[in-house]
Design a protein around this motif. Structure first.
Motif, PDB file in Angstrom:
ATOM      1  N   GLU A   3      23.158  14.561   2.735  1.00  0.00           N
ATOM      2  CA  GLU A   3      21.778  14.316   2.090  1.00  0.00           C
ATOM      3  C   GLU A   3      20.683  13.759   3.084  1.00  0.00           C
ATOM      4  OE1 GLU A   3      22.506  11.158  -0.566  1.00  0.00           O
ATOM      5  OE2 GLU A   3      24.233  12.029  -1.597  1.00  0.00           O
ATOM      6  N   ASP A   4      19.593  14.275   2.786  1.00  0.00           N
ATOM      7  CA  ASP A   4      18.259  14.203   3.525  1.00  0.00           C
ATOM      8  C   ASP A   4      17.448  13.520   2.671  1.00  0.00           C
ATOM      9  OD1 ASP A   4      19.491  15.094   6.062  1.00  0.00           O
ATOM     10  OD2 ASP A   4      19.070  17.000   5.187  1.00  0.00           O
ATOM     11  N   PRO A   5      16.398  12.696   2.997  1.00  0.00           N
ATOM     12  CA  PRO A   5      15.286  12.389   2.197  1.00  0.00           C
ATOM     13  C   PRO A   5      14.455  13.381   1.974  1.00  0.00           C
ATOM     14  CG  PRO A   5      14.898  11.505   4.355  1.00  0.00           C
ATOM     15  CD  PRO A   5      16.423  12.103   4.388  1.00  0.00           C
ATOM     16  N   ALA A   6      13.921  13.538   0.562  1.00  0.00           N
ATOM     17  CA  ALA A   6      12.830  14.410   0.405  1.00  0.00           C
ATOM     18  C   ALA A   6      11.881  14.617   1.076  1.00  0.00           C
ATOM     19  CB  ALA A   6      12.600  14.566  -1.171  1.00  0.00           C
ATOM     20  N   ASN A  39      22.342  19.129   0.944  1.00  0.00           N
ATOM     21  CA  ASN A  39      22.711  20.381   1.567  1.00  0.00           C
ATOM     22  C   ASN A  39      24.329  20.640   1.273  1.00  0.00           C
ATOM     23  OD1 ASN A  39      20.277  20.712   2.826  1.00  0.00           O
ATOM     24  ND2 ASN A  39      20.772  19.086   4.448  1.00  0.00           N
ATOM     25  N   PHE A  40      24.548  21.939   1.023  1.00  0.00           N
ATOM     26  CA  PHE A  40      25.890  22.425   0.719  1.00  0.00           C
ATOM     27  C   PHE A  40      26.128  23.658   1.458  1.00  0.00           C
ATOM     28  CE2 PHE A  40      24.970  19.663  -2.898  1.00  0.00           C
ATOM     29  CZ  PHE A  40      25.977  19.066  -3.282  1.00  0.00           C
ATOM     30  N   HIS A  60      17.032  24.619  -4.790  1.00  0.00           N
ATOM     31  CA  HIS A  60      15.879  24.801  -4.002  1.00  0.00           C
ATOM     32  C   HIS A  60      16.074  25.838  -3.080  1.00  0.00           C
ATOM     33  CE1 HIS A  60      12.522  24.237  -1.302  1.00  0.00           C
ATOM     34  NE2 HIS A  60      13.484  24.517  -0.285  1.00  0.00           N
ATOM     35  N   SER A  61      17.400  26.199  -2.720  1.00  0.00           N
ATOM     36  CA  SER A  61      17.597  27.440  -2.117  1.00  0.00           C
ATOM     37  C   SER A  61      19.379  27.771  -2.414  1.00  0.00           C
ATOM     38  CB  SER A  61      17.339  27.496  -0.579  1.00  0.00           C
ATOM     39  OG  SER A  61      17.968  26.523  -0.043  1.00  0.00           O
ATOM     40  N   ASP A 107      25.184  29.328   0.800  1.00  0.00           N
ATOM     41  CA  ASP A 107      24.460  27.984   1.199  1.00  0.00           C
ATOM     42  C   ASP A 107      23.469  27.610   0.725  1.00  0.00           C
ATOM     43  OD1 ASP A 107      26.832  28.251   3.352  1.00  0.00           O
ATOM     44  OD2 ASP A 107      25.640  28.892   5.066  1.00  0.00           O
ATOM     45  N   ALA A 108      23.342  26.154   0.290  1.00  0.00           N
ATOM     46  CA  ALA A 108      22.406  25.746  -0.680  1.00  0.00           C
ATOM     47  C   ALA A 108      21.824  24.495  -0.230  1.00  0.00           C
ATOM     48  CB  ALA A 108      22.702  25.917  -2.003  1.00  0.00           C
ATOM     49  N   VAL A 109      20.325  24.237  -0.739  1.00  0.00           N
ATOM     50  CA  VAL A 109      19.744  22.960  -0.740  1.00  0.00           C
ATOM     51  C   VAL A 109      19.319  22.664  -2.270  1.00  0.00           C
ATOM     52  CG1 VAL A 109      17.778  21.643   0.164  1.00  0.00           C
ATOM     53  CG2 VAL A 109      18.848  23.436   1.542  1.00  0.00           C
TER      54      VAL A 109
END
Length: 297
Positions: A3-6, A39-40, A60-61, A107-109
């Protein structure tokens, strides 16, 4: 998963996502503070069926597959989601369990929005609630398409395509051997054979048996009949075995057709009920927002 802050709305491209496309710059900036980037990697699971739903996800991606298990423990794909699609809204709206599994296929966000923030977002932005309704409708159409897809196949055509030359001959022999045409022709040959030997050739030539080539009790005829029966029996058995295989495949296919129909019907009913509940919730939310606006005026 990490996890990352937006980041800001420009980095996330929120304005390009259908769910957020009608938001003002100020609302986009506020939304960027509520969202988490998760992120995955390919193969990771976002959530499992029957888990408690606590957040909405927006792609998102990458790509995400929504799927369930059927009664044979086989995977049934309900949807393939790409950039801009959202999922997980059902359990977020009604507070129930997840209705399916979500697995990352590339791979996804993902943007993660908590249940409380999502509900507040819908109350503050009715146009986003309409976008959610459109998404629910699209899922229902996709489910209808999945139900209408055929798993049935023409067993006769498939078996015919796989037949060898010998099997085709065996089928023709079995078909002809089990017909009235064969009975009449073979019966006529027997009558002619015995009639010629017993009534015509017996009076021609010298000796007590005349010129018969197969006098009574027709030993040569019995030999021919035994040889024909010995050859015909395995040929007919080959055809019968193939017919039994065809019946087995047809029964197995009927089972899978019935299983899929039952599974898809249950899924359609469950989704319809859940979506009805979601739409009712969104309508109530819109009415609440409208009432608040009327009070302010």
């Amino acid at each position: 998963m990490s996890e990352d802050p937006a980041q800001d709305d420009q980095d996330l491209g929120l304005a390009a996502i259908a769910l957020f496309k009608d938001l003002s710059p100020e609302a986009l900036e506020k939304m960027s503070t509520l969202l988490q980037n998760v992120n995955f990697e390919a193969g990771d699971t976002v959530f499992h069926e029957h888990e408690k739903g606590d957040a909405l996800y927006v792609v998102h991606s990458g790509k995400v597959r929504i799927w369930v298990h059927d009664e044979d423990s086989k995977d049934v794909t309900l949807a393939e989601l790409a950039v801009g699609d959202f999922f997980g809204e059902m359990s977020v709206l009604d507070g129930g369990e997840r209705s399916a599994n979500a697995t990352v296929t590339a791979d996804a966000v993902l943007h993660r929005l908590s249940r409380a923030d999502f509900q507040e977002f819908l109350l503050s932005h009715p146009q986003a609630a309409l976008e959610v309704i459109r998404g629910i409708t699209a899922r229902l159409r996709q489910t209808n398409l999945l139900v209408s897809q055929r798993v049935s196949r023409n067993i006769n055509d498939e078996m015919d395509d796989r037949l060898t030359f010998g099997q085709r001959i065996a089928d023709k022999v079995a078909t002809f051997g089990g017909s009235w045409t064969f009975i009449f022709i073979f019966g006529g040959i027997l009558v002619v054979w015995m009639g010629i030997n017993s009534f015509i050739l017996s009076h021609i030539g010298k000796g007590p048996e005349g010129a018969q080539w197969d006098p009574y009790p027709y030993i040569l005829l019995n030999l021919l009949l035994s040889t024909l029966a010995a050859l015909q029996a395995p040929v007919i058995m080959m055809s019968q075995n193939r017919a039994a295989e065809k019946d087995r495949l047809a029964a197995e296919l009927d089972y899978h057709v019935n299983l899929k129909s039952e599974l898809m019907l249950e899924e359609l009913i469950r989704k319809t009920r859940a979506q009805d509940a979601e739409i009712d919730y969104l309508v109530r939310s819109l009415n609440t927002v409208k009432a608040r606006l009327d009070c302010k005026e």
